[in-house]
Scaffold this motif. Structure first.
Motif, mmCIF file in Angstrom:
data_model
loop_
_atom_site.group_PDB
_atom_site.id
_atom_site.type_symbol
_atom_site.label_atom_id
_atom_site.label_comp_id
_atom_site.label_asym_id
_atom_site.label_seq_id
_atom_site.Cartn_x
_atom_site.Cartn_y
_atom_site.Cartn_z
ATOM 1 N N SER A 152 -14.633 -44.648 58.167
ATOM 2 C CA SER A 152 -15.808 -44.329 58.975
ATOM 3 C C SER A 152 -15.561 -43.066 59.787
ATOM 4 O O SER A 152 -14.405 -42.701 60.063
ATOM 5 C CB SER A 152 -16.150 -45.485 59.909
ATOM 6 N N GLY A 153 -16.637 -42.426 60.154
ATOM 7 C CA GLY A 153 -16.518 -41.228 60.979
ATOM 8 C C GLY A 153 -15.828 -41.530 62.287
ATOM 9 O O GLY A 153 -15.046 -40.720 62.801
ATOM 10 N N GLU A 154 -16.072 -42.726 62.801
ATOM 11 C CA GLU A 154 -15.473 -43.101 64.095
ATOM 12 C C GLU A 154 -13.948 -43.114 64.056
ATOM 13 O O GLU A 154 -13.301 -42.882 65.076
ATOM 14 C CB GLU A 154 -15.992 -44.463 64.540
ATOM 15 N N PHE A 208 -23.257 -37.810 63.925
ATOM 16 C CA PHE A 208 -24.663 -38.180 64.106
ATOM 17 C C PHE A 208 -25.030 -39.368 63.240
ATOM 18 O O PHE A 208 -24.594 -39.457 62.096
ATOM 19 C CB PHE A 208 -25.572 -36.996 63.729
ATOM 20 N N ARG A 209 -25.816 -40.260 63.791
ATOM 21 C CA ARG A 209 -26.380 -41.367 63.019
ATOM 22 C C ARG A 209 -27.890 -41.248 63.048
ATOM 23 O O ARG A 209 -28.467 -40.986 64.108
ATOM 24 C CB ARG A 209 -26.024 -42.713 63.664
ATOM 25 N N GLY A 223 -20.543 -41.165 61.470
ATOM 26 C CA GLY A 223 -20.947 -41.750 62.754
ATOM 27 C C GLY A 223 -20.369 -41.065 63.977
ATOM 28 O O GLY A 223 -20.896 -41.205 65.075
ATOM 29 N N GLY A 276 -26.944 -39.046 49.407
ATOM 30 C CA GLY A 276 -27.915 -37.950 49.337
ATOM 31 C C GLY A 276 -29.314 -38.397 49.717
ATOM 32 O O GLY A 276 -30.241 -37.585 49.755
ATOM 33 N N ASN A 277 -29.462 -39.675 50.024
ATOM 34 C CA ASN A 277 -30.789 -40.212 50.368
ATOM 35 C C ASN A 277 -30.818 -40.786 51.761
ATOM 36 O O ASN A 277 -29.885 -41.495 52.150
ATOM 37 C CB ASN A 277 -31.163 -41.344 49.399
ATOM 38 N N PRO A 278 -31.919 -40.514 52.483
ATOM 39 C CA PRO A 278 -32.057 -41.169 53.782
ATOM 40 C C PRO A 278 -32.235 -42.678 53.598
ATOM 41 O O PRO A 278 -32.492 -43.135 52.490
ATOM 42 C CB PRO A 278 -33.317 -40.528 54.386
HETATM 43 N N1 UDP Z 1 -26.675 -41.339 55.811
HETATM 44 C C1 UDP Z 1 -27.805 -41.389 54.997
HETATM 45 N N2 UDP Z 1 -27.663 -41.671 53.664
HETATM 46 C C2 UDP Z 1 -26.457 -41.938 53.097
HETATM 47 C C3 UDP Z 1 -25.314 -41.915 53.919
HETATM 48 C C4 UDP Z 1 -25.441 -41.610 55.269
HETATM 49 O O1 UDP Z 1 -28.904 -41.173 55.458
HETATM 50 O O2 UDP Z 1 -26.400 -42.197 51.874
HETATM 51 C C5 UDP Z 1 -26.800 -40.947 57.231
HETATM 52 C C6 UDP Z 1 -27.276 -42.066 58.141
HETATM 53 O O3 UDP Z 1 -28.132 -41.514 59.119
HETATM 54 C C7 UDP Z 1 -25.982 -42.536 58.809
HETATM 55 C C8 UDP Z 1 -25.200 -41.234 58.924
HETATM 56 O O4 UDP Z 1 -25.540 -40.515 57.732
HETATM 57 O O5 UDP Z 1 -26.238 -43.107 60.065
HETATM 58 C C9 UDP Z 1 -23.719 -41.396 59.043
HETATM 59 O O6 UDP Z 1 -23.227 -42.271 58.060
HETATM 60 P P1 UDP Z 1 -22.649 -43.731 58.435
HETATM 61 O O7 UDP Z 1 -23.419 -44.303 59.577
HETATM 62 O O8 UDP Z 1 -22.579 -44.521 57.192
HETATM 63 O O9 UDP Z 1 -21.185 -43.342 58.911
HETATM 64 P P2 UDP Z 1 -19.996 -44.252 59.481
HETATM 65 O O10 UDP Z 1 -20.592 -45.401 60.240
HETATM 66 O O11 UDP Z 1 -19.236 -44.734 58.298
HETATM 67 O O12 UDP Z 1 -19.199 -43.316 60.310
#
Ligand code: UDP
Length: 241
Positions: free
Chosen positions: A15-17, A59-60, A56, A137-139
């Protein structure tokens, strides 16, 4: 050695965190370095490695909607965050002599390759670490789902989810002292008990494609290498049997 490996091709989701360390936002260089060390130690074993890094820490999409932004716009911003993280991890790996390729689900020719399945497979055969950026690649999706999707497309033997703890618990072990750790879980149990280790679409996709999901601590030095060799501490999510 390659013959002692339990898994020959895996996808690691971080995860980004995990890259944020003690910060509230962005990248902590020491955390990126630590994770790169773990990845390198598995790469030298001869394991074919795919990576999906979350966003994350940057930006989320849902934080965007909270301030009135359109969900899709916020999600695209989140996906761009995963590209930043992927480039950071790529840079650390290459500094260690590990050859990598970043492939983005959203084309950004100047900085990385576009996602091309067969090309990614070729990179893996050549023992290059392939970092899949921009999620699906998709929201409206997450990088967990992207991880399950790419693991399926790449024919991975396992999807490893590196977290802050050494497995799946029935409550947050950092907050609840009596939290129970699971050794093994069925995909459907994860969904029905709403264990939130990964979102439902990621778990469903892994189940459909019979990919075991192993949850372990990415912060425990050597844990990743132990798992690919069939040892270590983790929770495995699979089919009951
Ligand atoms: N996201 C998206 N489509 C995807 C992957 C990610 O729209 O296929 C966006 C979504 O807004 C998400 C953000 O990218 O909140 C960061 O990804 P994620 O929350 O999965 O990251 P993590 O929690 O693993 O750090």
């Amino acid at each position: 050695m390659a013959s002692d490996l339990q898994y020959r091709r895996v996808l690691l989701k971080v995860s980004g965190e995990a890259l944020m360390g003690a910060r509230e936002y962005g990248l902590a260089p020491e955390m990126v370095a630590r994770i790169a060390d773990e990845i390198q130690s598995v790469h030298v074993l001869g394991v074919e490695l795919c990576l999906v890094i979350g966003g994350g820490n940057i930006f989320r999409g849902l934080s965007g909607t909270a301030v009135g932004m359109e969900r899709a716009a916020g999600d695209y911003m989140g996906m761009l965050g995963t590209v930043i993280n992927s480039l950071a991890v790529q840079n650390e790996l290459e500094r260690r002599g590990v050859t990598t390729r970043v492939q983005s689900a959203i084309s950004m020719q100047a900085i990385c390759e576009p996602y091309i399945r067969r090309r990614a497979l070729r990179h893996l055969e050549k023992k290059r670490v392939v970092i899949f950026a921009a999620g699906t690649g998709n929201p409206f999706f997450t990088t967990d789902t992207a991880a399950a999707l790419r693991a399926s497309e790449m024919g991975c033997d396992a999807l490893l989810k590196g977290t802050k703890v050494d497995g799946v618990y029935d409550a947050d072990p950092h907050r609840v002292a009596s939290a129970r750790r699971f050794e093994r879980l069925d995909y459907l149990e994860v969904l029905s008990r709403d264990l939130r280790v990964m979102d439902a679409s990621a778990i469903s996709l892994a189940r459909e494609n019979r990919i075991p999901v192993l949850v372990f601590s990415i912060f425990e030095s050597g844990a990743f290498a132990k798992i690919v060799s069939g040892r270590g501490r983790y929770t495995i999510i699979g089919e009951r049997g």
